[in-house]
Design a protein around this motif. Structure first.
Motif, short mmCIF file in Angstrom:
data_model
loop_
_atom_site.label_atom_id
_atom_site.label_comp_id
_atom_site.label_asym_id
_atom_site.label_seq_id
_atom_site.Cartn_x
_atom_site.Cartn_y
_atom_site.Cartn_z
N UNK A 43 0.86 -1.12 0.16
CA UNK A 43 -0.04 -0.04 0.08
C UNK A 43 0.74 1.22 -0.02
N UNK A 44 1.99 1.21 0.70
CA UNK A 44 2.92 2.17 0.71
C UNK A 44 3.43 2.70 -0.59
N UNK A 162 7.22 2.53 15.84
CA UNK A 162 6.54 3.26 15.01
C UNK A 162 5.28 2.66 15.00
N UNK A 163 4.97 1.44 14.80
CA UNK A 163 3.70 0.98 14.80
C UNK A 163 2.80 0.89 16.18
N UNK A 169 -3.99 5.04 17.91
CA UNK A 169 -4.14 6.53 17.98
C UNK A 169 -4.42 7.45 16.51
N UNK A 170 -3.59 6.67 15.51
CA UNK A 170 -3.61 7.49 14.30
C UNK A 170 -4.06 6.59 13.01
N UNK A 171 -4.77 5.40 13.42
CA UNK A 171 -5.05 4.45 12.29
C UNK A 171 -6.39 5.26 11.51
N UNK A 178 -3.87 11.33 5.73
CA UNK A 178 -3.40 12.25 6.32
C UNK A 178 -2.04 12.12 6.12
N UNK A 179 -1.16 13.09 5.55
CA UNK A 179 0.15 12.98 5.31
C UNK A 179 1.14 12.44 6.17
N UNK A 180 0.93 12.99 7.55
CA UNK A 180 1.89 12.80 8.75
C UNK A 180 1.50 11.20 9.04
N UNK A 181 0.17 10.82 8.94
CA UNK A 181 0.25 9.32 9.39
C UNK A 181 0.64 8.38 8.23
#
Length: 232
Positions: A43-44, A162-163, A169-171, A178-181
């Motif tokens: 996906x990345x 990092x996971x 929190x940021x899933x 969102x760019x940072x996530x």
């Protein structure tokens, strides 16, 4: 060993098909039809292609997960599947070669390293990467630290950290792209690939060249002899 593995796996597969042909077929179809999961390394890459204008990555909620559809998701998944098979073959060959060249207990540890590397390859190269998959990396990081493979231990620990920062929190931010996530997950996936490369390198090191290094790294601590009491 490899023949025993193939025979055992084949017998389990045949038993599964014999007990429930429809269930076995549905299980295979389910995973083949499942889209690329949004947190995976695949996906990345798809999101990177989308960012440079090479196709559009469309979000999709399917198979009880959040995924991506992209014109190149099929070919890219096939490439990663081939890399996964290659990594498994390297782990198997390395464990077999190391066991023949190194004496106990080094041979057992080569087998353990190869096994943990094979498990890590599923997380790094599979088209589904759920956060709980990083639990598989904990033994690899711990043993790498114990065996003085400091680079591997640090990279694996970084991927785990990092996971934990990303999920849960940021899933939602990852799904919303969102760019940072997205960059956080991408960095985690890069560390996963680096950990896999380091583990494969350690497992595939030439047994002749690594004999002295392995003996020093994997030598069991010497037992201390108790001093004898003085004679009276």
């Amino acid at each position: 060993g490899a023949l025993a593995l193939v025979l055992t796996t084949g017998m389990i597969a045949l038993a599964t098909v014999a007990l429930s042909p429809a269930g076995a077929r549905d299980a295979v179809t389910y995973h083949l039809d499942r889209p690329v999961q949004v947190e995976s390394t695949t996906a990345s890459v798809l999101l990177a292609l989308d960012a440079v204008g090479a196709g559009t990555a469309q979000p999709v909620s399917s198979h009880r997960s959040d995924g991506l559809l992209h014109p190149f998701d099929g070919p890219l998944s096939a490439v990663f599947a081939a890399l996964l098979l290659a990594a498994l073959a390297l782990c198997t060959a390395a464990a077999a070669r190391g066991a023949q060249a190194l004496g106990a207990p080094a041979d057992a540890r080569v087998l353990v390293l190869g096994s943990l590397t094979a498990v890590a390859s599923f997380a790094a190269l599979g088209k589904v990467l759920s956060p709980q998959f990083l639990i598989w990396l904990v033994p690899l990081a711990a043993l790498a630290l114990a065996w003085r493979m400091h680079a591997l231990a640090a990279v694996a620990a970084g991927a785990i950290a990092l996971t934990l920062a990303e999920f849960p929190a940021h899933y939602a931010d990852v799904v919303a792209r969102e760019p940072l996530a997205v960059w956080l997950v991408a960095a985690r996936n890069v560390l996963l690939l680096l950990a896999l490369a380091l583990a494969l390198r350690a497992a595939s090191a030439s047994p002749v060249a690594a004999r002295g290094e392995a003996a020093a790294r994997w030598r069991l601590p010497a037992r201390r002899r108790r001093p004898r009491p003085p004679r009276r």
